[in-house]
Structures are given as C-alpha cells and as structure tokens.
Design an enzyme around this catalytic site. Structure first.
Site, mmCIF file in Angstrom:
data_model
loop_
_atom_site.group_PDB
_atom_site.id
_atom_site.type_symbol
_atom_site.label_atom_id
_atom_site.label_comp_id
_atom_site.label_asym_id
_atom_site.label_seq_id
_atom_site.Cartn_x
_atom_site.Cartn_y
_atom_site.Cartn_z
ATOM 1 N N LYS A 24 36.694 -11.934 85.188
ATOM 2 C CA LYS A 24 36.099 -10.602 85.094
ATOM 3 C C LYS A 24 35.802 -10.046 86.489
ATOM 4 C CE LYS A 24 36.184 -9.654 80.889
ATOM 5 N NZ LYS A 24 37.510 -10.274 80.961
ATOM 6 N N TRP A 33 53.284 2.127 83.352
ATOM 7 C CA TRP A 33 52.729 1.050 84.173
ATOM 8 C C TRP A 33 53.896 0.477 84.962
ATOM 9 C CZ3 TRP A 33 52.492 -4.663 83.299
ATOM 10 C CH2 TRP A 33 51.585 -5.278 84.174
ATOM 11 N N LYS A 59 46.140 -2.857 79.705
ATOM 12 C CA LYS A 59 45.322 -3.408 78.623
ATOM 13 C C LYS A 59 46.081 -4.479 77.856
ATOM 14 C CE LYS A 59 41.758 -3.765 75.968
ATOM 15 N NZ LYS A 59 40.583 -4.467 76.487
ATOM 16 N N ARG A 99 45.415 1.646 77.667
ATOM 17 C CA ARG A 99 46.410 0.604 77.914
ATOM 18 C C ARG A 99 46.608 0.337 79.404
ATOM 19 N NH1 ARG A 99 51.207 0.644 73.993
ATOM 20 N NH2 ARG A 99 50.251 0.880 71.970
ATOM 21 N N GLU A 116 39.047 -9.045 88.156
ATOM 22 C CA GLU A 116 39.704 -7.908 87.513
ATOM 23 C C GLU A 116 39.131 -6.565 87.961
ATOM 24 O OE1 GLU A 116 41.267 -9.043 83.095
ATOM 25 O OE2 GLU A 116 39.108 -9.069 83.369
ATOM 26 N N CYS A 154 52.739 0.469 78.808
ATOM 27 C CA CYS A 154 53.057 1.897 78.786
ATOM 28 C C CYS A 154 52.782 2.486 77.408
ATOM 29 C CB CYS A 154 54.523 2.109 79.143
ATOM 30 S SG CYS A 154 55.035 1.273 80.657
ATOM 31 N N ASN A 211 59.089 1.916 77.120
ATOM 32 C CA ASN A 211 58.146 0.830 77.376
ATOM 33 C C ASN A 211 58.917 -0.480 77.441
ATOM 34 O OD1 ASN A 211 56.215 2.780 76.972
ATOM 35 N ND2 ASN A 211 55.462 1.961 75.046
ATOM 36 N N GLY A 212 58.532 -1.372 78.345
ATOM 37 C CA GLY A 212 59.174 -2.682 78.406
ATOM 38 C C GLY A 212 59.994 -2.866 79.660
ATOM 39 N N HIS A 217 35.650 -33.019 93.996
ATOM 40 C CA HIS A 217 37.054 -33.414 94.141
ATOM 41 C C HIS A 217 37.867 -32.376 94.907
ATOM 42 C CE1 HIS A 217 36.519 -36.912 91.602
ATOM 43 N NE2 HIS A 217 35.863 -36.139 90.743
ATOM 44 N N GLU A 269 36.130 -17.445 82.713
ATOM 45 C CA GLU A 269 36.097 -16.056 82.263
ATOM 46 C C GLU A 269 35.269 -15.196 83.199
ATOM 47 O OE1 GLU A 269 36.215 -12.493 79.866
ATOM 48 O OE2 GLU A 269 37.573 -14.101 80.453
#
Length: 607
Positions: A483, A74, A602, A27, A486, A2, A98-99, A502, A479
């Site tokens: 991506k 958020w 973010k 963010r 996301e 946030c 925030n939090g 395996h 990665e």
C-alpha cells in the site's frame, strides 16, 4: 486496465461517451479519446492525462455524430501521448482496443513492407491497418473483421467504427471482457456493465472468442468459428449513478470507511447467526473430498490468500499451495486429483489469474473463485462462486475488497474444516461469533484515524520503510508495504519478523522507519524480541498493537497505533485498517494522486 464505450444512438453521442469513460476512470488510465461518425467523416478528439483534458478539448471543439467509440488507455506499447491515444483511425476504420497484441511486431513489419505508414507506437494501430486493408481489398466490414481476428495473438477487446456504415459497430473479445448493451432504438458496447449502467440494464456478456455486429436495432453474435450464436441477455443490476466520494476527499478513504458495513454485508451470506453455523452460497458443493487446496492470486489478493493458507491448514488440516498467478503456469505445477483450485480477484478479469484458472481446469481441478464482480469471466467459469459484497471499489489501491476477501476466506476455511471433520460444533459456534464481531472491531479501528494522520509525517520523509509481522501478521506486513509503495511511492518491504536477522537487519539505521504489526497473543513475545533487535541498532519503530501490547512494549517506540483487542481469527481484518490509513495519510502528506497512482491500473487484463 483500459476502458471501452461504444454507442449507436439517435442523437449526438460524444457527451454520453465521455460520461461512460468517467465511469471507467477507476480502472486507471493515462490518456483518453473519442471518435464519432458525422456526415461520412470519422472525427476524433484525444488527450493525454486525465479526462478533464479530453473534456476541455470537446468544449473547445465539439464532436457531432450519432455513433461513436471511446477509450481510456493504460500505456503498454508506446508512452501516454496524444499520438498513442485511442481511437486510432486508418482509412475508413477507427479502432479502440484493450489488451495486448503479442504478435504485433511481425504484423507491423508485414504492413510496413507493403508500404503502409504508422503514426503511433501502439500495437492497436496494427489492428486498424489490417481491417482497413481488408476493406480496400473489397471485403464488407463483417468479412474484414472476421478475417483479421484469427491473426491476432494475445488478449484483446475491440470496438470498430466504419466510415461507410453509420449503423454498425463491431466488437470482439479474446482474454479481455466486453459486453453488449441493448436499448430502445439504440445499442451499445462497453468494457463492463458499470460503463453502460446509465444507458441500459439489459446486457449480454460476450464469451471468449466471440465477436458481435451491432446496429441500432439488432445484435448478431458469432463465435470464434464465425458461427452465429445466442448469448443470454441478463439484467446487470449495476448502479446507474456515477459513484462519488461522499464527504471524503478521496475514494480510497471513503472505501476504507465503508469496511465495517461491506464486511457485514459479506458475512451475512456466509454465516447463519441464529444457528451458529457457517454456510456456502452453493450449499451442496462437496468439500469433504478436497485433498489439497491451491490458491492463486495477484497483488493484494495474493496476500489475502497467504492469510487463508494459515487458516486452511490450521482449521481444516488440508495442505495448501500458494502461487502468484503470473508464475503459476510456468513452473508446471503438479496438481493431484481431488484438488480444489481457489482463485482470488477483485475484478474477476485479471489476465494472469484467469489464465491460471484455465490451466487448473485443464488439470482436472475443481474451481472456486472469490470475486467482487459476480458477472465477471472468472465467476462464470467457476464451480464454486464465493462473492464478496464490497460494492464498486474505485480507488486503485484495494482496501475494502481485501477485507471482504478475508471474510469470505475465513468462512470458507470453517466450511472446509467442518466438511473434513476437524471442526467441533463448539468451535464452529466460536468462529461464527468471532467473525460476527469483525464489523464492530473494524469500526473501532477507524476511530484511530486522526491519531494515525498525526504521525504520518514520521514516515512521509523516509526513503525506505520496513514492515514486520509473524503468523497472519506477516501477510499484513507485506500488504502494508505494498500500500505504501502504491500510493506514496516510498520504497517499502514486508518481512516475517524472524527473518530480520537473516539479512534485512543490515538495512537498519535511524533513517529507516520499521512498522511492527504485533497484536498481543501467542506470537507477541517473539515479535517484540525481533523488534528490540531493530531498536538496539538505532531503528525507529512504530508499533501497531492493542492496549496490552502497547503497554508491554511501546515505551521505546517513536510512535504507537493502538487497536482494539480482538480474537486472532479476525485480527487480519482489523489490522488491515491501520496499514491502509497509514499509507493513505503518508500519501496525502506527500501530495501524490491517492486514487489513481502513477503507472497503475485497477485491474490488469494483460500479462
């Protein structure tokens, strides 16, 4: 993560508050709101979705007032609705937060039992009720906030506006960042220096547990024991202009294309090209006594740490433990004396990573941080600060921060190897030369952008995608899968190529594209052998390799992506480009929100 902006100004502040929120869009958020005080009334405008929705509300129904607070939310407790959007107003108090307040349920139950009514599902509204209750009992605003803060468990940054105090904002922080900005006849609160850059360059960072009473002419800061303290005023250096996309359609693509220059900027701080030596920003930091390295990070930064583990053990022959930050403390790790704990974070504020840093500090470890924000909490708490120089990264999916982290970690590995006596002078010269070649190689990799865009449709229609790699290409496979997940919302997994037999090979059919990262070199033949096992079972393979690799193994692939031939040391930086571009073009083909994908922030400042 946030965002908070607060302004005590000399004129109407709603427009400037909205501009501040725009600077915090990177963010990630799913609702936004602004509250101001005007003629003894706290009024607000809120809207779910993008800031354009809030701006439309303000255009239709302007919000006067010379003092105000603003927020991008958020969602954690409660969905992204207008009722749950901040600011919250209870009685004579308005709050943004925030939090996460971890004990909000017990506090809420206590307040409901006293007959107080809640209008949202958020934990934040509890804070507003607690402060309002103290005011109703006769406390002054400063007394009310100082009485409430010790009751809040968790992580928070708060800004509080009071109906009866037109010249006061109170801010507080515990586990989430908050800054105070100093102006001329105006003062400010903000989540970071970037949010306040158009208003002031003079800021103070609140320490853990601090709270601040801010008027237009004064700032009083108190520690968690309510003792008056001074925090240094620094010049932030944050850019005052809002970062724009330039001639690119998305921030993510712009930031992918910035990688050659920002990696060059970063390496400039760690390489002495004339002397063919690597260096550290703190040259007298003694690495020779390091017996073990513990690397801790989240998400993309964790994959950078995975690559670093290969480098540290290969070059310096120092054992490395690697942990996901959210799990680190809970396995009660054994940390030997003489250890170096290395934390990697783009923002320097990631809650899990910061908590892990403090745990390692308590265990007697030296602390090193690789971070893109040199004024962040992690940077300020480090013994060895290793800054990247990526500049502001706006796209939620990290790109240039990742390659800059890799550049720093490669330089650190070489420094550690030299300190441990495992790096000969000729080898150091070779490392400097190869790292110096990285920016040009990144630029050469970008030349294949159009070819990657042309074959993105092969992946865009898939439901599942697999990525394979060996050695340092294994973290790149992870990665690449991250991506794709996301920003395109396609299920994807990365595997060490040798692990296919395996279990994961059972997933192979002609509907599952398999992306193989395999530059020519010592591991190429083994990776190609695993790739051929996929092809033998009808799998559709996309091979990412150099010209030699494509010529040797690309014939039966449905698509190939040719990269410049580079030394294995810099291959992880260079091969990051095609996996980033592939994810980007697949997302564009699917029409998703590339820069602000759903459900993501973010920087995650809650655990």
């Amino acid at each position: 993560m946030c965002g908070i902006v607060g302004i005590l100004g000399g004129g109407d502040v709603a427009g400037r508050l909205l501009d501040g929120l725009k600077r915090l869009e990177y963010r990630g958020y799913d609702s936004a709101g602004i509250a101001t005080l005007h003629d003894g009334i706290i009024d607000r405008r809120r809207a779910p979705g993008k800031l354009a929705n809030l701006a439309a509300r303000l255009d239709a129904d302007p919000l006067p007032g010379h003092v105000g607070i603003a927020h991008t939310r958020w969602a954690t407790h409660g969905g992204p609705t207008e009722d749950n959007a901040h600011p919250h107003i209870v009685g004579d108090v308005s709050v943004v937060h925030n939090g996460i307040i971890e004990n909000f349920r017990s506090l809420r139950d206590e307040l409901i039992a006293q007959g107080r009514e809640f209008r949202s599902q958020t934990d934040t509204e509890v804070v507003a009720h607690l402060v309002a209750r103290e005011l109703e009992r006769g406390a002054a605003p400063r007394q009310a906030v100082s009485a409430v803060l010790p009751r809040l468990h968790g992580a928070f940054a708060l800004a509080v506006l009071f109906r009866d105090e037109p010249d006061l904002l109170i801010g507080a922080r515990l586990g989430a960042p908050l800054t105070v900005g100093y102006g001329e006849g105006e003062n400010y609160l903000g989540s970071d220096a970037h949010a306040l850059a158009p208003l002031t360059q003079r800021i103070a960072y609140l320490d853990e547990g601090d709270w601040a009473a801010v008027t237009r002419d004064t700032v009083e800061i108190y520690d968690r024991g309510n003792n008056r303290v001074e925090r240094p005023i620094v010049i932030s250096g944050a850019l005052s202009q809002v970062v724009d996309k330039g001639n690119h359609p998305h921030f993510m693509l712009k930031e992918i294309y910035e990688q050659p220059i920002v990696v060059a900027q970063t390496l400039r701080s760690y390489l002495q090209r004339m002397e063919d030596k690597v260096t550290l920003p703190i040259p007298d930091f003694d690495l020779s006594a390091v017996r073990r390295v513990t690397i801790v990070a989240c998400g993309t930064s964790f994959y950078a740490g995975m690559v670093a583990k290969y480098w540290f053990e290969q070059f310096a022959r120092v054992p490395v433990d690697l942990d996901v930050a959210s799990e680190f403390r809970y396995r009660e790790p054994v940390m030997e004396g003489g250890g170096l704990a290395l934390f990697i974070s783009q923002s320097g504020e990631t809650a899990d990573t910061l908590a892990a840093l403090r745990h390692a500090r308590a265990e007697g470890q030296k602390i090193a941080v690789v971070v893109n924000v040199p004024t962040s909490t992690m940077a300020r708490e480090a013994d060895l600060l290793l800054p990247t120089h990526a500049g502001p990264e706006i796209g939620v999916a990290s790109t240039k921060a990742f390659t800059c982290q890799l550049a720093v970690l490669a330089a650190l590995a070489a420094n550690l190897a030299r300190a441990k006596g495992t790096l000969k002078p000729g080898e150091e010269r070779a490392i400097v030369r190869h790292l110096g070649e990285a920016p040009a190689a990144l630029n050469a990799a970008l030349a294949y952008d159009e070819a990657i865009a042309a074959m993105a449709g092969v992946v865009a229609g898939a439901r599942d995608v697999l990525y394979l790699g060996r050695g340092t290409d294994y973290p790149l496979a992870l990665e690449g899968a991250l991506k794709l997940k996301e920003i395109s919302y396609i299920h994807a997994e990365g595997y060490a190529a040798g692990e296919m037999k395996h279990g994961p090979i059972a997933l192979i059919d002609d509907q599952v594209p398999v992306i193989v990262i395999a530059p020519s070199g010592p591991l190429f033949d083994k990776t190609v052998s695993n790739m051929q096992e996929v092809q033998a079972r009808g799998g559709k393979v996309i091979l990412i390799s150099d010209y030699d690799g494509i010529q040797a193994a690309g014939e039966d692939c449905i698509a190939t992506i040719t990269m410049p031939k580079v030394h294995p040391l810099i291959a992880p930086l260079v091969y990051a480009v095609p996996v980033q571009l592939l994810a980007y073009h697949v997302a564009v083909a699917k029409g998703t929100d590339v820069d602000q994908p759903r459900n993501l922030a973010k920087s995650v400042t809650v655990e």
